[in-house]
Design a protein around this motif. Structure first.
Motif, short mmCIF file in Angstrom:
data_model
loop_
_atom_site.label_atom_id
_atom_site.label_comp_id
_atom_site.label_asym_id
_atom_site.label_seq_id
_atom_site.Cartn_x
_atom_site.Cartn_y
_atom_site.Cartn_z
N ALA A 4 0.74 -1.09 0.30
CA ALA A 4 0.16 -0.06 0.34
C ALA A 4 0.55 0.70 0.14
CB ALA A 4 -0.53 -0.22 1.22
N ALA A 5 2.24 1.47 0.29
CA ALA A 5 2.66 2.30 0.75
C ALA A 5 3.37 3.15 -1.28
CB ALA A 5 3.99 1.62 1.43
N VAL A 6 3.98 1.45 -1.71
CA VAL A 6 4.33 1.93 -2.81
C VAL A 6 2.87 2.28 -3.22
CG1 VAL A 6 4.50 0.52 -5.23
CG2 VAL A 6 5.56 -0.27 -3.05
N GLY A 7 1.63 1.84 -3.27
CA GLY A 7 0.55 3.00 -4.27
C GLY A 7 0.24 4.67 -3.10
N TYR A 8 1.01 4.20 -2.58
CA TYR A 8 1.00 5.94 -1.81
C TYR A 8 2.41 6.89 -1.96
CZ TYR A 8 -4.09 5.19 0.39
OH TYR A 8 -4.99 4.37 0.39
N LYS A 9 3.01 5.92 -2.83
CA LYS A 9 4.61 7.23 -3.46
C LYS A 9 5.59 7.26 -2.22
CE LYS A 9 1.93 10.09 -6.69
NZ LYS A 9 1.67 10.83 -7.41
N VAL A 10 5.49 6.10 -1.79
CA VAL A 10 6.87 6.08 -0.49
C VAL A 10 7.83 5.58 -1.56
CG1 VAL A 10 7.66 4.51 1.71
CG2 VAL A 10 4.93 5.87 1.60
N ASP A 11 9.25 5.36 -0.90
CA ASP A 11 10.45 5.39 -1.70
C ASP A 11 10.25 3.55 -1.94
OD1 ASP A 11 12.82 4.10 -2.96
OD2 ASP A 11 13.65 5.98 -2.11
N SER A 12 10.45 3.34 -2.65
CA SER A 12 10.25 1.65 -3.54
C SER A 12 12.36 0.99 -2.70
CB SER A 12 9.76 0.37 -4.00
OG SER A 12 8.73 1.32 -4.73
N LYS A 13 12.53 1.67 -2.79
CA LYS A 13 14.48 1.63 -1.82
C LYS A 13 13.96 1.19 -0.92
CE LYS A 13 19.11 1.12 -2.21
NZ LYS A 13 18.82 0.56 -1.34
N LEU A 14 12.77 1.70 0.18
CA LEU A 14 13.22 1.78 1.49
C LEU A 14 12.43 0.64 2.27
CD1 LEU A 14 13.17 5.64 2.19
CD2 LEU A 14 15.27 4.20 2.17
N LEU A 15 11.74 0.93 0.97
CA LEU A 15 10.33 -0.46 1.44
C LEU A 15 11.04 -1.58 1.24
CD1 LEU A 15 6.90 0.82 0.19
CD2 LEU A 15 7.84 0.74 2.15
N VAL A 16 11.59 -2.08 0.44
CA VAL A 16 13.03 -3.73 0.16
C VAL A 16 13.87 -4.06 0.63
CG1 VAL A 16 13.83 -4.28 -1.51
CG2 VAL A 16 11.68 -3.08 -2.74
N ASP A 17 14.22 -2.34 1.41
CA ASP A 17 15.24 -3.36 2.46
C ASP A 17 15.30 -3.22 3.63
OD1 ASP A 17 17.19 -1.74 0.14
OD2 ASP A 17 17.46 0.07 0.38
N TRP A 18 14.14 -2.37 4.12
CA TRP A 18 13.64 -3.16 5.57
C TRP A 18 12.87 -4.31 5.47
CZ3 TRP A 18 8.28 -2.30 7.26
CH2 TRP A 18 7.28 -1.91 8.62
N LEU A 19 11.64 -4.85 4.45
CA LEU A 19 11.21 -6.58 4.16
C LEU A 19 12.97 -7.32 4.03
CD1 LEU A 19 8.19 -5.68 1.83
CD2 LEU A 19 8.69 -6.11 4.28
N LYS A 20 13.66 -6.64 3.46
CA LYS A 20 14.88 -7.89 3.50
C LYS A 20 15.66 -7.62 4.83
CE LYS A 20 15.57 -7.78 -1.95
NZ LYS A 20 16.88 -7.09 -2.86
N ASP A 21 15.68 -6.58 5.52
CA ASP A 21 16.58 -6.85 6.52
C ASP A 21 15.94 -7.46 8.05
OD1 ASP A 21 18.84 -5.43 8.28
OD2 ASP A 21 17.15 -4.50 9.65
N GLN A 22 14.72 -7.62 7.38
CA GLN A 22 13.46 -8.58 8.56
C GLN A 22 13.74 -9.75 8.16
OE1 GLN A 22 12.66 -6.45 11.61
NE2 GLN A 22 14.14 -5.22 10.48
N GLN A 23 13.90 -9.75 6.72
CA GLN A 23 14.29 -11.48 6.35
C GLN A 23 13.04 -11.95 5.89
OE1 GLN A 23 16.14 -13.70 9.33
NE2 GLN A 23 18.65 -12.44 8.67
N ILE A 24 12.18 -10.97 5.55
CA ILE A 24 10.83 -11.67 5.26
C ILE A 24 10.58 -11.12 3.61
CG2 ILE A 24 9.51 -11.25 7.13
CD1 ILE A 24 8.66 -9.08 6.22
N TRP A 25 11.41 -10.87 2.75
CA TRP A 25 11.19 -10.51 1.64
C TRP A 25 11.17 -12.27 0.69
CZ3 TRP A 25 11.04 -6.79 -1.59
CH2 TRP A 25 10.83 -7.62 -2.90
N GLU A 26 11.31 -13.14 1.37
CA GLU A 26 10.86 -14.47 0.62
C GLU A 26 9.82 -14.28 0.92
OE1 GLU A 26 11.89 -15.64 4.58
OE2 GLU A 26 13.12 -14.50 3.36
N CYS A 27 8.79 -13.81 1.32
CA CYS A 27 7.49 -13.87 1.47
C CYS A 27 6.62 -13.04 0.63
CB CYS A 27 6.95 -13.55 3.05
SG CYS A 27 7.81 -14.69 4.17
#
Length: 198
Positions: free
Chosen positions: A39-62
């Motif tokens: 949803a944040a992507v839809g609201y124009k939050v920087d995708s790179k920041l979101l992806v980095d967070w998901l990877k850092d929290q080890q849930i990118w594979e989900c």
């Protein structure tokens, strides 16, 4: 909106039994975080920041394959952003399922995004472990009666579209996202593979 269905904010389920949810509380909590970022992507939050967070929290594979394409898309049109923004309603439904939201009520208003962002969800960049640990899956009976209500409302809404008798207060996109979330919750299908039958 009345269709001989419970119109209370919380559906009573005192004597209702349901099958055990096939999803773990951790799965549901992680899926809600992923939907939050979609949803944040839809609201124009920087995708790179979101992806980095998901990877850092080890849930990118989900993250689902389709969701990964949205994170990778550089230019998203306003038309394409709309479905991403609506995912917040599926997120809200899953947050209800893990006891982070008190009640869903009827699909006649959108979720409280201020409460969602400020009070419920982890802040972008923060650890997610405490959020997951504090999540508690609702009882099978509670999940079943709310799922049934959403399903039946979606059936009625589709019939109402055919006769042009859709209730004025219905927000159809909210109803669809709730239905989608419940279908995922009660199946073992991947997120992208969910089909809404009514």
């Amino acid at each position: 909106m009345r269709h001989d269905l419970c119109i209370e904010a919380t559906v009573p389920f005192k004597n209702q039994e349901g099958n055990q949810c096939p999803r773990s509380v951790e799965e549901v909590a992680i899926r809600s975080i992923i939907l939050h970022t979609v949803a944040a992507v839809g609201y124009k939050v920087d995708s790179k920041l979101l992806v980095d967070w998901l990877k850092d929290q080890q849930i990118w594979e989900c993250v689902s394959p389709l969701e990964k394409t949205w994170f990778a898309t550089k230019e998203i049109t306003d038309e394409d952003r709309s479905p991403l923004c609506w995912r917040v309603e599926a997120e809200w439904t899953l947050l209800w399922a893990i006891s982070k939201v008190q009640s869903l009520g009827l699909p006649t208003q959108t979720c409280d995004t201020a409460t969602l962002v400020d009070d419920i969800m982890p802040t972008l960049g923060d650890p997610i472990a405490a959020f997951i640990a504090s999540s508690k899956l609702r009882s099978p009976g509670a999940l079943l009666v709310e799922d049934d209500r959403v399903y039946n409302l979606h059936c009625y809404a589709r019939q109402a579209f055919k006769t042009n008798t859709v209730p004025d207060d219905l927000i159809y996109d909210v109803l669809v996202q709730r239905h989608y979330a419940f279908e995922w919750l009660h199946s073992r299908d991947e997120w992208d593979d969910i089909r809404l039958d009514t």
